[in-house]
Design a protein around this motif. Structure first.
Motif, PDB file in Angstrom:
ATOM      1  N   LEU A 126      -4.453  -7.519   3.044  1.00  0.00           N
ATOM      2  CA  LEU A 126      -4.501  -6.097   3.375  1.00  0.00           C
ATOM      3  C   LEU A 126      -5.736  -5.794   4.214  1.00  0.00           C
ATOM      4  N   ASP A 167      -4.485   1.431  -2.159  1.00  0.00           N
ATOM      5  CA  ASP A 167      -5.089   0.137  -1.824  1.00  0.00           C
ATOM      6  C   ASP A 167      -5.216  -0.733  -3.078  1.00  0.00           C
ATOM      7  N   HIS A 193       0.838  -1.202   0.000  1.00  0.00           N
ATOM      8  CA  HIS A 193       0.000   0.000   0.000  1.00  0.00           C
ATOM      9  C   HIS A 193       0.876   1.256   0.000  1.00  0.00           C
ATOM     10  N   ALA A 206      -1.891  -2.158  -3.962  1.00  0.00           N
ATOM     11  CA  ALA A 206      -1.541  -3.246  -3.050  1.00  0.00           C
ATOM     12  C   ALA A 206      -2.280  -4.523  -3.416  1.00  0.00           C
TER      13      ALA A 206
END
Length: 413
Positions: free
Chosen positions: A371, A359, A277, A362
């Motif tokens: 995550l 996000d 992230h 990631a």
């Protein structure tokens, strides 16, 4: 009372009322949802942890209202109340040159402002953070940090202020362009120096030991093409139980930093996802974009100051009878946030958009489920509320609310 004084007082009052209204909404909303864990989190967050987060948020927000009122009173005392006028006369009475007088005036003003704000920092740290089990800093370390920060202000601030005031007095009508170049260079210098020269003054950084976590991180860095000067663990637990991770520096000084508290709570794959992230902010050029935006706004602000410095009503309207470059610069720094306050939701929106993009990056590089798991653990360990007031969040929060962020990632898992 001139027209600018009326404008300033009116806007300052509007800012305070807005802050108090938003705080009231936030407290009411969090308390209304205190006894019900949101459906998406019921398997991971207990009702006890949810209530703790609600109580922690309410405690901070309630004290924040006191800080808002206290800060407003201090600003009034410094400006129309005559505080800066008194300090300016005291320094002019010493009989030094304008640049030396101005430097002493500004440094002493910053130190005094810091001392006046110290009680709120002490209460936040040793009362609220203690009450919820987050504070780990001892009074001696708190005092040592304060002394170090003051010394840094003197070491870094003195030459910067001297140079700024010299430029304002010696480079003609376009002094604000030269001052912007100075400020931009100083900002970049700090970004370069912070990881290896400044941060170690306050915290201990040790290289992450060779283990499965490090191997996973190295693999992530290699496949994303990210180069850094090392992966470090910071002794955040000396001061707080809160956990975090971040990148710092730029160019060859970039480094990855994990709080030791974060490593205690997350698994290997979760740590990799959190790092991905943070990498997303670099890969999506958020850092560069924010830097450009900040420098652009600085240039615009200094251009406005270039006009204000020649306007007698600007000084008189804010409680100072003697125009000077150091007075103009100090007043502008003090009251600027009042005039830009209502732009805050726009900046918060941009930051939340960047968080969604990070996000998403990631989720492309790691398992989105890991995550999600890491974020839920961090919300729990940091006692972050899962149910913020939507308007309060839209106005202030740099990160999306938990429910929206998890829902965004769930679609990718």
């Amino acid at each position: 009372m001139n027209a600018f004084t009326i404008l300033f007082l009116s806007l300052l009052g509007a800012v305070l009322l807005t802050e108090l209204w938003l705080a009231h909404r936030h407290i009411r909303h969090v308390l209304a949802h205190r006894d019900t864990v949101p459906k998406a989190f019921r398997k991971q967050i207990s009702i006890e942890d949810h209530r703790k987060a609600a109580d922690y948020t309410v405690a901070h927000t309630r004290f924040g209202r006191i800080e808002n009122v206290y800060g407003t009173v201090l600003l009034l005392l410094w400006t129309v109340g005559g505080g800066l006028e008194w300090l300016d006369r005291a320094w002019n009475g010493i009989g030094r040159g304008q640049i030396v007088t101005g430097t002493g005036f500004m440094l002493s003003a910053f130190v005094l402002m810091g001392l006046l704000e110290l009680p709120t920092s002490l209460y936040q740290t040793f009362v609220i953070e203690n009450r919820f089990g987050f504070n780990r800093i001892k009074p001696g370390l708190f005092l040592a940090d304060l002394v170090k920060k003051t010394l840094l202000l003197g070491i870094l601030g003195t030459p910067l202020i001297l140079a700024a005031l010299w430029l304002m007095q010696q480079t003609g009508a376009l002094w604000w362009v030269y001052l912007w170049l100075l400020w931009s260079g100083f900002t970049l210098l700090l970004m370069w120096a912070y990881p290896s020269l400044i941060a170690p003054i306050f915290n201990k950084f040790t290289a992450l030991e060779e283990n499965a976590v490090r191997q996973r991180i190295q693999s992530l860095l290699e496949r994303t093409g990210f180069r850094s000067r090392g992966i470090f663990v910071m002794d955040g637990s000396r001061r707080s139980a809160h956990g975090n991770a971040y990148f710092t520096g730029f160019g060859k000084t970039k480094r990855v930093v994990f709080f030791d508290t974060l490593l205690q709570h997350l698994g290997d794959k979760e740590i990799e996802a959190v790092l991905a992230h943070e990498l997303g902010h670099f890969k999506r050029r958020h850092v560069i974009k924010r830097m450009i935006l900040t420098l652009g706004m600085s240039l615009l602000g200094l251009a406005v100051l270039g006009w204000l410095v020649t306007q007698p009503w600007f000084y008189a309207g804010l409680g100072m009878t003697q125009p000077s470059t150091h007075a103009a610069l100090t007043l502008f720094m003090l009251v600027g946030p009042v005039f830009t306050f209502f732009l805050q939701p726009l900046f918060a929106w941009g930051s939340r958009r960047d968080e969604y993009e990070a996000d998403g990056y990631a989720a492309e590089q790691t398992d989105a489920g890991e995550l999600i798991s890491a974020l839920v653990k961090l919300y729990k360990e940091n006692a972050s509320t899962l149910t913020p007031d939507p308007l309060h969040s839209a106005f202030y929060d740099s990160h999306p609310p938990a429910a929206l962020r998890i829902a965004h990632l769930t679609g990718r898992s």
